[in-house]
Design an enzyme around this catalytic site. Structure first.
Site, PDB file in Angstrom:
ATOM      1  N   ASP A  74       0.842  -1.196   0.000  1.00  0.00           N
ATOM      2  CA  ASP A  74       0.000   0.000   0.000  1.00  0.00           C
ATOM      3  C   ASP A  74       0.886   1.259   0.000  1.00  0.00           C
ATOM      4  O   ASP A  74       1.969   1.253   0.617  1.00  0.00           O
ATOM      5  CB  ASP A  74      -0.862  -0.065   1.274  1.00  0.00           C
ATOM      6  CG  ASP A  74      -2.028   0.898   1.271  1.00  0.00           C
ATOM      7  OD1 ASP A  74      -2.484   1.285   0.185  1.00  0.00           O
ATOM      8  OD2 ASP A  74      -2.489   1.263   2.382  1.00  0.00           O
ATOM      9  N   HIS A 170      -7.873   8.972   4.966  1.00  0.00           N
ATOM     10  CA  HIS A 170      -7.349   7.959   5.886  1.00  0.00           C
ATOM     11  C   HIS A 170      -7.610   8.376   7.334  1.00  0.00           C
ATOM     12  O   HIS A 170      -7.598   9.564   7.640  1.00  0.00           O
ATOM     13  CB  HIS A 170      -5.840   7.812   5.674  1.00  0.00           C
ATOM     14  CG  HIS A 170      -5.476   7.387   4.294  1.00  0.00           C
ATOM     15  ND1 HIS A 170      -4.776   8.188   3.425  1.00  0.00           N
ATOM     16  CD2 HIS A 170      -5.732   6.244   3.626  1.00  0.00           C
ATOM     17  CE1 HIS A 170      -4.602   7.536   2.279  1.00  0.00           C
ATOM     18  NE2 HIS A 170      -5.186   6.364   2.366  1.00  0.00           N
ATOM     19  N   GLY A 171      -7.810   7.408   8.195  1.00  0.00           N
ATOM     20  CA  GLY A 171      -7.967   7.704   9.617  1.00  0.00           C
ATOM     21  C   GLY A 171      -9.416   7.948   9.986  1.00  0.00           C
ATOM     22  O   GLY A 171     -10.332   7.589   9.249  1.00  0.00           O
ATOM     23  N   HIS A 198      -9.801   4.638  -1.038  1.00  0.00           N
ATOM     24  CA  HIS A 198      -9.028   4.627   0.209  1.00  0.00           C
ATOM     25  C   HIS A 198      -9.888   5.228   1.326  1.00  0.00           C
ATOM     26  O   HIS A 198     -10.903   5.869   1.055  1.00  0.00           O
ATOM     27  CB  HIS A 198      -7.749   5.443   0.025  1.00  0.00           C
ATOM     28  CG  HIS A 198      -6.720   4.711  -0.788  1.00  0.00           C
ATOM     29  ND1 HIS A 198      -5.516   4.325  -0.271  1.00  0.00           N
ATOM     30  CD2 HIS A 198      -6.746   4.262  -2.064  1.00  0.00           C
ATOM     31  CE1 HIS A 198      -4.822   3.681  -1.200  1.00  0.00           C
ATOM     32  NE2 HIS A 198      -5.551   3.633  -2.307  1.00  0.00           N
ATOM     33  N   THR A 224      -7.538   1.740   9.529  1.00  0.00           N
ATOM     34  CA  THR A 224      -7.748   2.184  10.913  1.00  0.00           C
ATOM     35  C   THR A 224      -8.648   1.205  11.678  1.00  0.00           C
ATOM     36  O   THR A 224      -8.408   0.912  12.851  1.00  0.00           O
ATOM     37  CB  THR A 224      -8.354   3.606  10.913  1.00  0.00           C
ATOM     38  OG1 THR A 224      -7.473   4.446  10.170  1.00  0.00           O
ATOM     39  CG2 THR A 224      -8.501   4.158  12.316  1.00  0.00           C
TER      40      THR A 224
END
Ligand code: 13P
Length: 275
Positions: A74, A170-171, A198, A224
């Site tokens: 990734d 992300h997150g 993503h 996550t």
């Protein structure tokens, strides 16, 4: 074409793993539904891993439990890691040069494609910039890919999968992400390139369903949530007294963590079933 995106209809969740144990937990979740699955290693995890041994484990265990499990590298910015991952038998790699000017992103992606194609390894690349967890997210348009850039990128590379920045991040989301479905429509209109989303953690079931209704979307990444499940396993172990000095029980802790990751995997993979 490589089996991984061979079936026109097949869509995957890709889960980030960092060890043989986390890989096993995700694979057990996939096996519970008799699903195929993608396991992916971040560049940081990849660097620390025993590559040959992880590859051997994933192949051997997938065989044992009767599923296909693919290994993906990734968000990789280092060509030497990509080359090495190809050598060790990763099924696909992502070159992430999305922070560079488009022509440089294209140049680096072409190098990776040249290297990967001869080994039957799939290449994912990113256009636009998918935001990170530190960003304020709800209404951002910053980093959203431009359709002209996507067009130019596809014309000049031979990638197998495109991570297109459509507003996920992300997150953990701080607000409700605003997804640019209009951009997905345009990309789908432009090309049948398989798409990667993503930032899967925190998206609602409705959002997943909407995204999966685009048959071009072949891969949705979850990282996550895997880590949060690991954390949940530790918390439950504390609550159950498994971390007390007296009664400390590594096997029980290990099982709690394994089961939390496995359950999360099952929950996500069930969404694919509903499509
Ligand atoms: P999340 O951490 O938001 O699930 O994103 C995962 C991801 O896109 C990895 O590339």
């Amino acid at each position: 074409m490589h089996p991984y995106i061979h079936h026109d209809s097949q869509q995957y969740f890709a889960f980030n793993i960092w060890s043989i144990e986390s890989a096993k937990a995700v694979m057990d979740g996939a096996a519970a539904l008799n699903s195929d699955v993608i396991l992916q290693t971040s560049m940081k995890a990849y660097e620390l891993l025993d590559k040959k041994e992880l590859r051997a484990f994933v192949s051997s265990y997938a065989d044992k439990i009767g599923i296909h499990a693919y290994l993906h590298l990734d968000h990789c910015k280092r060509l030497d890691f990509i080359k090495e991952a190809i050598h060790y038998g990763w099924d696909s790699v992502m070159i992430d040069a999305s922070d560079l000017p488009l022509n440089e992103n294209i140049r680096l992606t072409r190098i990776v494609c040249d290297n990967a194609k001869s080994r039957n390894v799939l290449v994912e690349a990113e256009v636009g910039q998918i935001a990170g967890q530190e960003d304020a997210l709800s209404v951002t348009t910053e980093g959203i890919a431009k359709i002209e850039d996507v067009e130019l990128f596809l014309e000049n590379t031979s990638i197998d999968m495109l991570a297109v920045a459509v507003g996920t991040a992300h997150g953990l989301y701080k607000g409700t992400p605003l997804l640019h479905y209009d951009l997905i429509d345009k990309v789908v209109h432009l090309s049948d390139i398989p798409l990667v989303i993503h930032g899967g953690t925190g998206l609602t079931e409705e959002t997943f369903s909407h995204l999966l209704s685009y048959r071009n979307i072949k891969k949705i990444n979850i990282s996550t949530d895997v880590k949060l499940s690991y954390r949940q396993g530790i918390e439950e172990s504390i609550d159950n007294g498994y971390l007390l000095r007296e009664g400390f029980d590594p096997l029980k802790i290990h099982k709690k963590i394994h089961d939390a990751i496995m359950d999360m995997t099952v929950t996500k993979l069930k969404i694919l079933r509903e499509e």
